[in-house]
Design a protein around this motif. Structure first.
Motif, PDB file in Angstrom:
ATOM      1  N   PHE A 115       0.840  -1.193   0.000  1.00  0.00           N
ATOM      2  CA  PHE A 115       0.000   0.000   0.000  1.00  0.00           C
ATOM      3  C   PHE A 115       0.876   1.245   0.000  1.00  0.00           C
ATOM      4  O   PHE A 115       2.063   1.205   0.364  1.00  0.00           O
ATOM      5  CB  PHE A 115      -0.973   0.005   1.180  1.00  0.00           C
ATOM      6  N   ALA A 116       0.280   2.360  -0.424  1.00  0.00           N
ATOM      7  CA  ALA A 116       1.069   3.590  -0.578  1.00  0.00           C
ATOM      8  C   ALA A 116       0.171   4.820  -0.501  1.00  0.00           C
ATOM      9  O   ALA A 116      -1.043   4.744  -0.706  1.00  0.00           O
ATOM     10  CB  ALA A 116       1.812   3.565  -1.916  1.00  0.00           C
ATOM     11  N   ASN A 117       0.809   5.948  -0.213  1.00  0.00           N
ATOM     12  CA  ASN A 117       0.165   7.254  -0.334  1.00  0.00           C
ATOM     13  C   ASN A 117       1.247   8.280  -0.642  1.00  0.00           C
ATOM     14  O   ASN A 117       2.359   7.913  -1.044  1.00  0.00           O
ATOM     15  CB  ASN A 117      -0.656   7.599   0.914  1.00  0.00           C
ATOM     16  N   LEU A 137       8.934   7.204  -2.295  1.00  0.00           N
ATOM     17  CA  LEU A 137       8.333   7.698  -3.536  1.00  0.00           C
ATOM     18  C   LEU A 137       8.653   9.164  -3.783  1.00  0.00           C
ATOM     19  O   LEU A 137       8.695   9.611  -4.932  1.00  0.00           O
ATOM     20  CB  LEU A 137       6.818   7.491  -3.493  1.00  0.00           C
ATOM     21  N   GLN A 138       8.872   9.907  -2.721  1.00  0.00           N
ATOM     22  CA  GLN A 138       9.198  11.322  -2.898  1.00  0.00           C
ATOM     23  C   GLN A 138      10.569  11.489  -3.548  1.00  0.00           C
ATOM     24  O   GLN A 138      10.797  12.428  -4.301  1.00  0.00           O
ATOM     25  CB  GLN A 138       9.157  12.031  -1.550  1.00  0.00           C
ATOM     26  N   ASN A 143       4.844  10.432  -6.208  1.00  0.00           N
ATOM     27  CA  ASN A 143       4.001  10.360  -5.015  1.00  0.00           C
ATOM     28  C   ASN A 143       2.758  11.224  -5.186  1.00  0.00           C
ATOM     29  O   ASN A 143       2.348  11.945  -4.292  1.00  0.00           O
ATOM     30  CB  ASN A 143       4.792  10.786  -3.772  1.00  0.00           C
ATOM     31  N   TYR A 144       2.140  11.106  -6.367  1.00  0.00           N
ATOM     32  CA  TYR A 144       0.982  11.933  -6.681  1.00  0.00           C
ATOM     33  C   TYR A 144      -0.301  11.116  -6.529  1.00  0.00           C
ATOM     34  O   TYR A 144      -0.662  10.320  -7.392  1.00  0.00           O
ATOM     35  CB  TYR A 144       1.103  12.494  -8.100  1.00  0.00           C
ATOM     36  N   PHE A 145      -0.990  11.310  -5.390  1.00  0.00           N
ATOM     37  CA  PHE A 145      -2.220  10.595  -5.096  1.00  0.00           C
ATOM     38  C   PHE A 145      -3.412  11.542  -5.014  1.00  0.00           C
ATOM     39  O   PHE A 145      -4.534  11.151  -5.238  1.00  0.00           O
ATOM     40  CB  PHE A 145      -2.093   9.835  -3.772  1.00  0.00           C
TER      41      PHE A 145
END
Length: 484
Positions: A115-117, A137-138, A143-145
């Protein structure tokens, strides 16, 4: 005191006390050899690099004290970086900071959950019931959610995870491949996954993703008992998957609150996986073995956090207003008239502000009139707060507004006596006109203040003054913007 703070940085490294002392002494000699501020800053940066850097640190450590230190520091760095990602991805405060949904579930299987955000990606080992790996991710700007025109995609092919971005619905930039095999058989360790392959992203990736995306179903639209979700933060999409026994599920993450037995008044947040079995329509819950707080802290001690904002210009009026913001937030927050015309104090949420990494005043002056008793200043007297993650400041709160400030002359400059804001609705125009002495042009200038431009200019000044490695600011629902 400073020496002790740096020496404590070695406390989590599995080395003998003699080795730690030897490394510190050699670094200390390098610092004191160059007493100038610039050299001291560079030496401090070297020390920080030893504590948190990657492979490049090995040679420097070998030269100082021998190869026996290299492995220990490498393990420590991996654990520290990964724990910070896990904490910000799952901290309830951060989840709410940039989304209305729980982290996005990328995969659920018999063996793992991914999972990710906006704050990173987590690989959770279901067999061992612990986090096995993370991805920053940054670091790769994927990291564009919850952005406007940007979106990050995750394409999973067996144990190869490809990450890339869309810009205005078109594939953009590079792709990054991660080998999830590295998360297996890690014991109790957490690996910070690094890119194993990269290159220009193409439309073929999106075609493959659309095939994979058929397993993604809107959680709200799919859920038959919506009352189960009405008071919870859940993943926007559920993942449909099949066990080794050919049982099909649709699963999603939920960040929910549970009352603690010892302290019923306090809530403890739990990150849960909800698994809805398709043949029976029954839902089972799986609590993840991850501590979920609502502290808003990303693992950085307060004394090592961002420096407080300080106005460093020569404008005495602006300095007085900025100093008031720093020393007396209630006075800066100001007063507002009620319907009867009485002045009522506006109290800021101090407890909430303590969670923020940075707060800055946003001051836009449109008129100054000096009187015998007070100097009256018309304009914008707002503030904004931010939480830092990586090199991005996330907008976290705001306060204040347009109005009039009354300043009193002092030997050093000015002191703010009070700030008064207009009433809302139909009384707004009349109050503003009164504040501006009937000058309609000044009223228009106050109402036309460009807060976005104002905040970016303040942040740009702040970042440069403090020489910080911060490049972006993100407002909820919008693309990150470059500060400078």
């Amino acid at each position: 005191m400073e020496d002790n703070r740096w020496k404590q940085a070695f406390g989590g490294i599995a080395l003998s006390e003699d080795d730690k002392e030897e490394l510190w002494n050699q670094l200390e000699r390098r610092i004191t050899r160059h007493p100038g501020r610039r050299h001291a800053m560079r030496a401090a940066a070297v020390l920080a690099a030893v504590v948190i850097a990657g492979i490049g640190t090995t040679l420097m450590i070998d030269a100082m004290t021998g190869s026996r230190l290299a492995n220990a520091l490498g393990i420590w760095k991996t654990e520290k970086d990964s724990q910070e990602i896990v904490q910000t991805v799952t901290d309830y405060y951060y989840i709410e900071l940039d989304s209305v949904y729980a982290p996005e579930v990328i995969e659920c299987s018999d063996t793992r959950i991914i999972f990710a955000n906006s704050f990173g990606l987590v690989v959770y080992d279901r067999k061992r019931e612990q986090v096995a790996g993370t991805i920053d991710l940054q670091k790769i700007q994927c990291n564009y959610f919850n952005a406007d025109t940007l979106q990050t995609r995750f394409l999973l092919m067996d144990d190869q995870l490809t990450v890339y971005n869309l810009s205005k619905k078109k594939v953009s930039g590079k792709y990054y491949v991660f080998d999830l095999n590295q998360c297996k058989d890690r014991g109790d360790g957490i690996i910070a996954l690094e890119t194993v392959k990269t290159g220009p992203a193409s439309g073929q990736l999106e075609k493959k993703w659309k095939v994979q995306a058929k397993s993604r179903i809107s959680t709200w639209e799919d859920h038959s008992r919506k009352e189960e979700l009405s008071d919870k933060m859940y993943s926007e999409y559920s993942i449909q998957w099949e066990t080794g026994d050919h049982i099909r599920y649709r699963s999603y993450l939920v960040a929910e609150g549970t009352e603690e037995i010892e302290a019923p008044a306090e809530k403890k947040h739990q990150l849960m996986m909800y698994h809805r079995r398709l043949d029976t329509n029954k839902t089972t819950k799986e609590g993840l073995n991850i501590q979920v707080d609502k502290t808003g802290k990303n693992g950085v001690p307060a004394e090592e956090g961002l420096p407080a904002y300080r106005y460093q210009g020569k404008d005495l009026v602006r300095k007085a207003l900025s100093d008031c913001f720093a020393s007396d937030l209630s006075r800066y927050e100001g007063k507002r008239r009620n319907r009867k015309g009485e002045e009522m104090q506006i109290e800021p949420d101090r407890e909430d502000l303590e969670k923020r990494d940075l707060s800055v005043p946003l001051i836009d002056i449109v008129d100054i009139k000096k009187g015998k008793k007070y100097t009256k200043v018309c304009g914008t007297f707002r503030w904004a707060s931010y939480s830092l993650s990586g090199n991005t400041l996330y907008e976290a709160g705001e306060g204040g507004g347009i109005g009039v400030a009354y300043l009193q002359k002092t030997a050093e400059g000015y002191k703010v006596k009070k700030i008064l804001h207009p009433r809302d609705g139909g009384l707004l125009a009349g109050d503003l006109k009164e504040f501006c002495g009937g000058n309609g042009k000044l009223v228009s200038e106050m109402l036309e203040c460009d807060l976005r431009k104002l905040s970016r200019n303040v942040l740009k000044e702040y970042v440069k003054q403090n020489d910080l490695d911060i490049h972006y600011v993100k407002q909820f629902g919008w693309d990150p913007e470059k500060i400078w």
